[in-house]
Structures are given as C-alpha cells and as structure tokens.
Design an enzyme around this catalytic site. Sequence first.
Site, short mmCIF file in Angstrom:
data_model
loop_
_atom_site.label_atom_id
_atom_site.label_comp_id
_atom_site.label_asym_id
_atom_site.label_seq_id
_atom_site.Cartn_x
_atom_site.Cartn_y
_atom_site.Cartn_z
N CYS A 1 -23.68 40.99 -15.29
CA CYS A 1 -22.31 40.46 -15.46
C CYS A 1 -22.32 38.94 -15.56
O CYS A 1 -21.40 38.26 -15.06
CB CYS A 1 -21.38 40.92 -14.34
SG CYS A 1 -21.05 42.69 -14.38
N ASP B 1 -16.50 31.30 -4.72
CA ASP B 1 -16.94 32.69 -4.77
C ASP B 1 -18.14 32.81 -3.83
O ASP B 1 -19.23 32.35 -4.15
CB ASP B 1 -17.31 33.04 -6.21
CG ASP B 1 -17.99 34.40 -6.35
OD1 ASP B 1 -18.27 35.06 -5.33
OD2 ASP B 1 -18.26 34.80 -7.50
N GLN C 1 -22.25 36.23 -2.90
CA GLN C 1 -23.69 36.27 -2.71
C GLN C 1 -24.17 35.33 -1.61
O GLN C 1 -25.36 35.24 -1.35
CB GLN C 1 -24.40 35.92 -4.03
CG GLN C 1 -24.08 36.86 -5.17
CD GLN C 1 -24.62 38.26 -4.96
OE1 GLN C 1 -25.56 38.47 -4.20
NE2 GLN C 1 -24.02 39.24 -5.61
N LYS D 1 -21.43 43.95 -0.21
CA LYS D 1 -22.70 43.22 -0.31
C LYS D 1 -23.20 42.76 1.06
O LYS D 1 -24.30 42.23 1.17
CB LYS D 1 -22.54 42.02 -1.25
CG LYS D 1 -22.18 42.42 -2.69
CD LYS D 1 -22.00 41.20 -3.57
CE LYS D 1 -21.38 41.57 -4.91
NZ LYS D 1 -22.24 42.41 -5.76
N HIS E 1 -20.39 34.59 -12.42
CA HIS E 1 -20.21 36.01 -12.69
C HIS E 1 -18.98 36.17 -13.57
O HIS E 1 -18.07 35.34 -13.55
CB HIS E 1 -20.01 36.73 -11.35
CG HIS E 1 -19.98 38.22 -11.41
ND1 HIS E 1 -18.87 38.92 -11.82
CD2 HIS E 1 -20.91 39.15 -11.07
CE1 HIS E 1 -19.12 40.22 -11.74
NE2 HIS E 1 -20.35 40.40 -11.28
#
Length: 408
Positions: free
Chosen positions: A366, A201, A204, A227, A123
């Site tokens: 993104c 990261d 997700q 999220k 991202h």
Amino acid sequence: MFDISHIRKQFPILNTKVNGHPLVYLDNAATSQKPASVIETEKKYYEELNANVHRGIHSLSQLATTEMENARKKIQTFINAQHDYEIIFTRGTTEGINLLAYAFSNSRLLKEGDEIIISHLEHHSNIVPWQMLCERTGAVLKVIPMDENGILQLDFLEKNLSEKTKVASFNYVSNALGIVNPIKEMISMIRKNSGAFIIIDGAQAVPHFKIDVQKMDCDFFVFSGHKMYAPTGTGILYGKEEILNSLQPFHGGGEMIETCSFTKTSYAALPFKFEAGTPNIAGNIALGAAVDFMNSVGIENIQTNENKLLASAQQKLLDIGNLKIYGEKAPRTGVVSFTLNSAGIASDAGMILDKLGIAVRTGHHCTQPIMDFYNIAGTIRASFAVYNTLEEIDIFAEGIVKAQRMLR
C-alpha cells in the site's frame, strides 16, 4: 527479565504448522498475532458482559461500560495523553485519518489554494484521504521528497511551509521500509513556520517503542490495535482537547448527540462526539488488554529484542548477497524490505518461503509511490514482533538462499 520462551507460550498460533513446518511469522507490519490474554478478554466479554455501553441502567451495560472506559484510560496512560476524553475509539489508522479529513472539510477549515503537506514515505491511507480533501476544497497537496536511502528531504519541508499550510500529516515509521522519520525535527519546523494541524500516523511506531504525545506536541496521533497485539477493527485517534472541541463530527447518529430534534441537533461532549453508533466494545476492551500485555513485557524490552532481530536479519541478508535492501542506511525499526537481484519477482520468493512455513509480505505494501520511486513492482518485507527469535531469523535466511537457488 525478558523471557522469550515465556512470551511465545502466550501466543497460541505459534504452535501452528504450515505446510508441515513450524510457523515462522514475519508479517507483523501487516498484523501481529494475539496473546491468550487478549483472546480471552474478547471471549469473556461475549460470554459474561455482552451488552451495549453507555446510558444502560441494567448491570451488564454498566459493567461493559466500565470495562471499555477503563480501556480508554489505559490507552491514555500508554501514549501519555493529558485527558482520557482525548482518546477516540476508531476502527484503525485509516478511519482515524479519514475522520480528520472529513472533520476538517465539515468545519470549513480549508479553502481553495490552501496547502496540505505529506511525505513520499506514506501509506495509501495517509495519501488518498488528503487527495479527496483537496478535491472537495480546492486545496493543494505537496509531498516531501526522499532520497535513495528513503530519507526525507527536510529542506523541502522548510521551504514550503507558510500561512497557506493548513495540514501536515506524515508517518512516524514507514510500513514499507521501516524507516523512522525525524518527527521531533519535523514538528519543530512546522510549529516555527506555520499554524498547520500536525497529524502523526503512528501505526508502525506504537508496537515498537514508547510514545508520548504531549512531549511530541502533535495535534493528532492515530494508530491501529491489530498491529500491537489487539483485535482487528480497533484503533485510536488522539487529539488535543481544544482542537477536537472545535471540529465538526465525521459520523452522525446514535451516541454522539446531546439533544436531537427535527429542527436541530447538538453534539455530545468528548469523546462521544466522534464515536457515533455502537462501538466495537469487545475489541476496545481487548485493546486495553493488549496494552496490559505490552506493559507486562516492557516497551524497552520489546524495542531491544526487535532491534537485535533487525540487525541479525540485515546482516544475514547482506552475507547472502545478490539482493538489495531498501532504506539500508536509514534509521529503521521492525522491518527489512528487499528484492532479489536474481530472476523472479517478490511474490515468487514469498510463495517459496510459505512452503517452508515462513510468512512474509510481498508486493507494494500500500505504498505504490515508494515502489515507483525505486522503479520496482514490490519488495519482500520481513517484519518483527516481540515473539520472534534469532533462530527464526536463521530459518528465514536459509529460506532466502533456497528461493534464490530456485529462481535462477
């Protein structure tokens, strides 16, 4: 027992109609909907507890502080951090990565010629902060390439690790394609061949499967609350205690000081060293409520349901034909990303689906380097959450058929 009907009743927004149709919300990778328990928790703070946290002697301040610190402990357990003070509240994944990038330069940990490694699947929030750090320090950014299936080429990673490698930062799951990266293998490779700080990261990943940062052995793990059924403007930076203690702060101001004078300031202990200013108290407490919600459903149950949804969506799209799924042969979770081979662009299909009450995301998500790799402007991305159903996948597939017909 996984009771989808009971789960859906906990999300007020699912009663909404869009353009006369029941809402089919398949934009969860952008942000998830919020259960009533999370909404009520945030509301309760403002109605019953509203006061600033820490160092307040009055009752409301002490109650608010207790609630927020209890949320920190819930998150510690949720990702299996060793200590609650290794949990830093942020506004989201983007702020967590920027915090680290500036803390590294403030601490003078990189110099000209040092190297930072990321991947082609990132991202923008895991690209731009490192480019900015390279501009500040003279460090060099290297990118792990991917193949046509979106699978990272780990031979490049192994060949490019050295004593010059100071930072390695990559996502657990691609937001654009849903691809699950081989984190265990990548971390092991980095540990054997460099002393780099390892940043994951997890934006997700956290909504979809169990996270154990100690078992993972990353140095830092960042994710966003919005999220995973929590309010927007919430997030977490996890970091190992000894490394966090060695870093200089990102923000300066109230809350993060031990002593302050015009000649010298000393910084507070963890976690407050990195939490300058008044935090998002209501949001942080509600993030704890989102953890409670996910635990009540069961992470394994969430993962099982979402895997069924992904398998069904992919098969129905393949049955429709005349489209291309990206990352089709890679391990994935929560996302199917595709383009129609018929005339029209992704946004055209997205607008048609919206007229049918179906919310998907279209565009580059993104992740412009991914789209450039495939030589496309963007994809249609359907992404799934705990409250989605197989019946909604059927409606979605019917909508794609209609979009194809209209865009010929």
